[in-house]
Design a protein around this motif. Sequence first.
Motif, PDB file in Angstrom:
ATOM      1  N   ILE A  31       0.441  -1.081  -0.267  1.00  0.00           N
ATOM      2  CA  ILE A  31       0.221   0.000  -0.068  1.00  0.00           C
ATOM      3  C   ILE A  31       0.908   0.962   0.129  1.00  0.00           C
ATOM      4  CG2 ILE A  31      -1.829   1.342   1.312  1.00  0.00           C
ATOM      5  CD1 ILE A  31      -2.642  -1.384   2.790  1.00  0.00           C
ATOM      6  N   HIS A  32       0.791   2.188  -0.651  1.00  0.00           N
ATOM      7  CA  HIS A  32       1.700   3.369  -0.945  1.00  0.00           C
ATOM      8  C   HIS A  32      -0.036   4.624  -0.801  1.00  0.00           C
ATOM      9  CE1 HIS A  32       1.604   3.176  -5.101  1.00  0.00           C
ATOM     10  NE2 HIS A  32       1.262   4.212  -4.744  1.00  0.00           N
ATOM     11  N   THR A  33       1.044   5.988  -0.316  1.00  0.00           N
ATOM     12  CA  THR A  33       0.351   6.840  -1.034  1.00  0.00           C
ATOM     13  C   THR A  33       0.919   8.159  -1.456  1.00  0.00           C
ATOM     14  OG1 THR A  33      -1.285   7.554   1.522  1.00  0.00           O
ATOM     15  CG2 THR A  33      -1.011   9.243   0.122  1.00  0.00           C
ATOM     16  N   SER A  34      -0.378   8.170  -2.447  1.00  0.00           N
ATOM     17  CA  SER A  34       0.990   9.083  -3.695  1.00  0.00           C
ATOM     18  C   SER A  34       0.088  10.579  -3.896  1.00  0.00           C
ATOM     19  CB  SER A  34       0.215   8.684  -5.589  1.00  0.00           C
ATOM     20  OG  SER A  34       0.563   7.103  -5.761  1.00  0.00           O
ATOM     21  N   PHE A  35       1.474  11.425  -3.893  1.00  0.00           N
ATOM     22  CA  PHE A  35       0.787  12.820  -4.159  1.00  0.00           C
ATOM     23  C   PHE A  35       1.909  13.688  -5.354  1.00  0.00           C
ATOM     24  CE2 PHE A  35       2.217  11.946   0.536  1.00  0.00           C
ATOM     25  CZ  PHE A  35       0.667  12.256   1.082  1.00  0.00           C
ATOM     26  N   HIS A  36       0.411  13.738  -6.147  1.00  0.00           N
ATOM     27  CA  HIS A  36       1.472  13.470  -7.569  1.00  0.00           C
ATOM     28  C   HIS A  36       0.803  14.989  -7.657  1.00  0.00           C
ATOM     29  CE1 HIS A  36       1.388   9.581  -9.055  1.00  0.00           C
ATOM     30  NE2 HIS A  36      -0.556   9.411  -8.896  1.00  0.00           N
ATOM     31  N   PRO A  37       1.914  15.302  -8.431  1.00  0.00           N
ATOM     32  CA  PRO A  37       1.655  17.236  -9.111  1.00  0.00           C
ATOM     33  C   PRO A  37       1.209  17.483  -9.423  1.00  0.00           C
ATOM     34  CG  PRO A  37       3.683  15.577 -10.568  1.00  0.00           C
ATOM     35  CD  PRO A  37       3.404  14.222  -9.005  1.00  0.00           C
ATOM     36  N   SER A  38      -0.311  16.001 -10.491  1.00  0.00           N
ATOM     37  CA  SER A  38      -1.792  16.699 -10.836  1.00  0.00           C
ATOM     38  C   SER A  38      -1.843  17.124 -10.376  1.00  0.00           C
ATOM     39  CB  SER A  38      -1.891  15.675 -11.828  1.00  0.00           C
ATOM     40  OG  SER A  38      -2.266  14.369 -11.175  1.00  0.00           O
ATOM     41  N   GLY A  39      -1.779  17.360  -8.259  1.00  0.00           N
ATOM     42  CA  GLY A  39      -3.182  17.319  -7.322  1.00  0.00           C
ATOM     43  C   GLY A  39      -4.290  16.503  -7.109  1.00  0.00           C
ATOM     44  N   THR A  97      -3.884   3.822  -2.050  1.00  0.00           N
ATOM     45  CA  THR A  97      -3.840   2.377  -3.537  1.00  0.00           C
ATOM     46  C   THR A  97      -2.839   1.383  -2.542  1.00  0.00           C
ATOM     47  OG1 THR A  97      -4.527   1.538  -5.635  1.00  0.00           O
ATOM     48  CG2 THR A  97      -1.854   3.501  -4.884  1.00  0.00           C
ATOM     49  N   PHE A  98      -3.694   0.190  -2.511  1.00  0.00           N
ATOM     50  CA  PHE A  98      -2.930  -0.781  -2.845  1.00  0.00           C
ATOM     51  C   PHE A  98      -2.060  -1.106  -4.387  1.00  0.00           C
ATOM     52  CE2 PHE A  98      -6.513  -2.539  -0.377  1.00  0.00           C
ATOM     53  CZ  PHE A  98      -6.115  -2.695   0.519  1.00  0.00           C
ATOM     54  N   THR A  99      -1.095  -1.555  -4.475  1.00  0.00           N
ATOM     55  CA  THR A  99      -0.528  -2.195  -5.595  1.00  0.00           C
ATOM     56  C   THR A  99      -1.526  -3.571  -6.665  1.00  0.00           C
ATOM     57  OG1 THR A  99       0.947  -3.900  -5.221  1.00  0.00           O
ATOM     58  CG2 THR A  99       2.010  -2.364  -4.876  1.00  0.00           C
ATOM     59  N   GLN A 100      -1.185  -3.101  -7.730  1.00  0.00           N
ATOM     60  CA  GLN A 100      -2.326  -4.638  -8.759  1.00  0.00           C
ATOM     61  C   GLN A 100      -1.957  -5.677  -8.467  1.00  0.00           C
ATOM     62  OE1 GLN A 100      -4.528  -2.386 -11.110  1.00  0.00           O
ATOM     63  NE2 GLN A 100      -5.649  -4.072 -10.055  1.00  0.00           N
ATOM     64  N   LYS A 120      -9.175  -8.624  -3.972  1.00  0.00           N
ATOM     65  CA  LYS A 120      -9.423  -8.731  -5.514  1.00  0.00           C
ATOM     66  C   LYS A 120     -11.158  -9.706  -4.967  1.00  0.00           C
ATOM     67  CE  LYS A 120     -10.668  -9.216 -10.625  1.00  0.00           C
ATOM     68  NZ  LYS A 120      -9.893  -8.714 -11.497  1.00  0.00           N
ATOM     69  N   ASP A 121     -10.574 -10.667  -4.824  1.00  0.00           N
ATOM     70  CA  ASP A 121     -11.540 -12.399  -4.149  1.00  0.00           C
ATOM     71  C   ASP A 121     -12.501 -12.017  -2.869  1.00  0.00           C
ATOM     72  OD1 ASP A 121     -10.880 -13.450  -6.629  1.00  0.00           O
ATOM     73  OD2 ASP A 121      -9.268 -14.923  -6.037  1.00  0.00           O
ATOM     74  N   VAL A 122     -12.361 -11.084  -2.228  1.00  0.00           N
ATOM     75  CA  VAL A 122     -13.143 -10.506  -0.686  1.00  0.00           C
ATOM     76  C   VAL A 122     -13.555  -9.642  -0.620  1.00  0.00           C
ATOM     77  CG1 VAL A 122     -11.371 -12.769   0.219  1.00  0.00           C
ATOM     78  CG2 VAL A 122     -11.121  -9.375   0.015  1.00  0.00           C
ATOM     79  N   SER A 123     -13.791  -9.028  -2.352  1.00  0.00           N
ATOM     80  CA  SER A 123     -14.282  -7.752  -1.929  1.00  0.00           C
ATOM     81  C   SER A 123     -15.267  -7.692  -2.886  1.00  0.00           C
ATOM     82  CB  SER A 123     -13.429  -6.892  -2.740  1.00  0.00           C
ATOM     83  OG  SER A 123     -11.953  -6.612  -1.740  1.00  0.00           O
ATOM     84  N   PRO A 124     -15.645  -6.269  -2.723  1.00  0.00           N
ATOM     85  CA  PRO A 124     -17.830  -6.482  -4.022  1.00  0.00           C
ATOM     86  C   PRO A 124     -17.578  -6.075  -5.594  1.00  0.00           C
ATOM     87  CG  PRO A 124     -17.405  -4.826  -1.854  1.00  0.00           C
ATOM     88  CD  PRO A 124     -16.402  -5.838  -1.946  1.00  0.00           C
ATOM     89  N   PRO A 125     -17.532  -7.065  -6.431  1.00  0.00           N
ATOM     90  CA  PRO A 125     -17.872  -7.025  -7.499  1.00  0.00           C
ATOM     91  C   PRO A 125     -17.612  -5.984  -8.314  1.00  0.00           C
ATOM     92  CG  PRO A 125     -19.996  -7.651  -7.245  1.00  0.00           C
ATOM     93  CD  PRO A 125     -19.340  -7.187  -5.815  1.00  0.00           C
ATOM     94  N   ASP A 126     -17.472  -4.632  -7.470  1.00  0.00           N
ATOM     95  CA  ASP A 126     -17.451  -3.243  -7.637  1.00  0.00           C
ATOM     96  C   ASP A 126     -15.753  -2.682  -7.550  1.00  0.00           C
ATOM     97  OD1 ASP A 126     -18.790  -2.486  -6.300  1.00  0.00           O
ATOM     98  OD2 ASP A 126     -19.177  -0.822  -6.728  1.00  0.00           O
ATOM     99  N   ASN A 171     -12.250  -1.298  -6.495  1.00  0.00           N
ATOM    100  CA  ASN A 171     -10.079  -1.460  -6.921  1.00  0.00           C
ATOM    101  C   ASN A 171      -9.378  -1.323  -6.105  1.00  0.00           C
ATOM    102  OD1 ASN A 171     -10.770   1.512  -7.188  1.00  0.00           O
ATOM    103  ND2 ASN A 171     -12.006   1.954  -7.997  1.00  0.00           N
ATOM    104  N   ARG A 172      -8.538  -1.204  -6.557  1.00  0.00           N
ATOM    105  CA  ARG A 172      -7.553  -0.925  -5.636  1.00  0.00           C
ATOM    106  C   ARG A 172      -7.150   0.134  -5.039  1.00  0.00           C
ATOM    107  NH1 ARG A 172      -2.244   1.037  -7.676  1.00  0.00           N
ATOM    108  NH2 ARG A 172      -2.370   1.810 -10.063  1.00  0.00           N
ATOM    109  N   PHE A 173      -7.856   0.852  -5.448  1.00  0.00           N
ATOM    110  CA  PHE A 173      -8.224   2.792  -4.680  1.00  0.00           C
ATOM    111  C   PHE A 173      -8.569   2.624  -3.242  1.00  0.00           C
ATOM    112  CE2 PHE A 173      -7.304   3.745  -9.046  1.00  0.00           C
ATOM    113  CZ  PHE A 173      -5.860   4.593  -8.628  1.00  0.00           C
ATOM    114  N   ILE A 174      -7.547   2.825  -2.158  1.00  0.00           N
ATOM    115  CA  ILE A 174      -8.729   2.979  -0.793  1.00  0.00           C
ATOM    116  C   ILE A 174      -9.114   4.466  -0.595  1.00  0.00           C
ATOM    117  CG2 ILE A 174      -7.804   3.159   1.342  1.00  0.00           C
ATOM    118  CD1 ILE A 174      -5.545   1.097   0.796  1.00  0.00           C
TER     119      ILE A 174
END
Length: 223
Positions: free
Chosen positions: A45-53, A58-61, A69-75, A77-80
């Motif tokens: 897991i890491h937090t990104s402070f992108h210059p785009s703002g 997020t989890f790594t892919q 993925k297998d223990v999460s709702p169908p919709d 994604n990797r973003f927390i």
Amino acid sequence: MPKKSIRFGVVDGCGFRAATWNLTVSAGEGPSEVYLSCRELKGAIHTSFHPSGKWHATFTQKTFDEDIKDVSPPDANRFIQKWQRPPEVKPGITLALKIITPWNAVQTEIVPGSKKFSEIKSAQEPKANQVLIVFLNPNEKIEITNFDEIGRLELNTGEIVVVLHHEIQIPKPNIPKESKGTLVKGRSKEDLESDNVKGLIFADEPNGTRVLWDCAVESKKTS
């Protein structure tokens, strides 16, 4: 890509620590990328402070695909968390993130010969340490008081990212009355009954500030 980094963590002075953290800034050409990671999670897991703002935690892919993925709702994604860079709290000062470490989270023994990091003295019961990740505009005259500085890194834009800390009363987190946890793939309830279980909580304050809580976990057996 070359990188610059600040490693830091809370210690009790008696051979124990809380989680340790790595704030990294890319040092290549172009706008600097800034990342924060908990070293114990080994990059999962890491937090990104992108210059785009566009900022996110997020989890790594790979971690998402293999463990989440297998223990999460169908919709899912990797973003927390996702959020836009917030407005300045004072002229020239952007508060990016807080890390709160209560006094009782310092439970992990420091292994001799392990990588060095900047040490923050643990808060005394019943308080907590609060670390702030702050971006400073170099064109503003800025004076920061009531905090100790751990370190600072300059970005290619001239902006400066600074790690500060101080001791606070433990704030009351805004936790839903009814919440349900999900175990990641390969884990069971018995894992929560081990000694020195730690938890990393992603939260946000009413003003939109993102907060990471580094906590000790107390589990209770249910019949």
